[in-house]
Design a protein around this motif. Sequence first.
Motif, PDB file in Angstrom:
ATOM      1  N   PHE A 156      -4.711   0.051   5.831  1.00 34.85           N
ATOM      2  CA  PHE A 156      -5.851   0.315   4.954  1.00 34.85           C
ATOM      3  C   PHE A 156      -6.891   1.201   5.639  1.00 34.85           C
ATOM      4  CE2 PHE A 156      -9.918  -0.712   2.932  1.00 34.85           C
ATOM      5  CZ  PHE A 156      -9.592  -0.480   1.601  1.00 34.85           C
ATOM      6  N   TRP A 170      -8.285   4.565   3.950  1.00 37.27           N
ATOM      7  CA  TRP A 170      -9.703   4.694   3.616  1.00 37.27           C
ATOM      8  C   TRP A 170     -10.248   6.059   4.061  1.00 37.27           C
ATOM      9  CZ3 TRP A 170     -13.362   1.544   1.175  1.00 37.27           C
ATOM     10  CH2 TRP A 170     -14.691   1.923   1.355  1.00 37.27           C
ATOM     11  N   LEU A 174       0.831  -1.203   0.000  1.00 34.80           N
ATOM     12  CA  LEU A 174       0.000   0.000   0.000  1.00 34.80           C
ATOM     13  C   LEU A 174       0.863   1.250   0.000  1.00 34.80           C
ATOM     14  CD1 LEU A 174      -2.754   1.423   0.226  1.00 34.80           C
ATOM     15  CD2 LEU A 174      -2.567   1.188   2.725  1.00 34.80           C
TER      16      LEU A 174
END
Length: 495
Positions: free
Chosen positions: A322, A326, A239
């Motif tokens: 994550f 988000w 990521l």
Amino acid sequence: MAKVRNWTGDIPKLIYTHVLLIGVPTIFYYCLRVGGMPLIRIHVAIAAFFLLSSLIIFLEATNALFRRFAVKNKRTAGSQIAQFKQSAKSALGVSGSNLPPATNPLPRCSFLVAAYLPNEQDIILDTLNHILYTVQRSAAGLEVILAYNTPIDLPVEDDLRRLAQLHPELRLLRVDGSRSKAENLNAALHIVTGEITCILDADHLPAADCFVRAWRWLEHDYDVVQGRNIIRNHRHSLLTLNIAIEFETLYGVSHAAKSFLTDSSIFGGSNGYWRTAVLQQIRFNPAMLTEDIDASMRTLLSGYRILHDRSIITTELAPADFNSFWFQRKRWAQGWLEVSFKYQRRVWKSNNFTLWQKVYWTYLLYFCVLYSLIALQILPLILSLLLYQGDLPPSDNPFLWFSTVITFSSGVYQTLVTMKVAAVRYPVIYFLQHAVIIFLYTILKNMIAVVGLYDHLNGHNKWVVTPRGIKQKRPMQPRKPPILAPTAAGLGSAK
């Protein structure tokens, strides 16, 4: 500032919005096909939408491939081939901007570092030590203001006070009652003393020559200079790796090209260098989710000029998980919506925008906001055809083939340009991985943007903190900071 929440709480919204935007249109298109209505015009319209976006990507990437900012002087030395290339670039108008040396010394400078200490107590000392011991100073001096809020007293505040005793240029400003970065910054604007003010988030580590480079533009009739943000924790995960390449694309290609193409840009929230008098007039709106973009629009509407210089580097931390990613991207999506609805009409009525700037800012505000909604409609078209015919026959429409090829190749081309102009020499595998998954990565961001639109329409606009990674604190050892020689140009070497 609100407590950190889990992204899984948005799953019902994600399902609802995508059933509404994909499921319902799929049934609708299916019914039209059963009724004998061809949908080729709708398909072509959506393809044209993708094509326009892709052509702009090609335009920006090509522009950024040749253009440069903050070039000290035109190169006259070198081989005949090098001179010929420079002459050819000048003839084509892609040689970049060549500024003369600064005529006035670098004035007194200020850093405004905004922090929410419960979230950033593990990294704030590292940031302040970096600034105090690394950034070059003018003879007029440097001021560092830490404007922070915290609901409780923290042990790190004792460390901060000890650091301030070692460095009188460090000023600590605890903003009681503040619930946002905007309120912290507004409070600091009452006490700032520098002629130039740089705003930094608590995780940003600016380059030593940041003020020297920014001054070259501020002295030449620009009011705000936005620098280039790069990710330093890119090795943490897949990521963060992709966010790092994305940021190189944003700050090294897209923002740089927009600045050249329109002679305007945005303040990105950190690593922005302002004329202090302008910043004190503009200030920040705590009610906006993206107070930086809101301030950018008010700055441009007031007739001030913003420029992007990708040679002014700072490093920052990407969301490490994550969940943080988000909520960060959802806030960005909502913030763009707020700014678009609030300022688009003012842009068209303003006398401070040229016609070309009005067209381009309409693209930036409305087109980019609508992209996630319109781009999704390609899925209902395909799904309805699959339901109606049982398979997906190849199209014989040349425009659809052309738009498809251009759309997929634009992302690859942009990634290749990013690899060329990247501030960090990442391994080639980074760019290959990004090029492979960019389509899925874009779909993910579009999904988050749709949920952000849902929240915005339902009045859910609370700030969600982006957790920071833990960084080792640097020792507070007295060292001599670099000071620029007080030459007429203000660009002397560090002592």
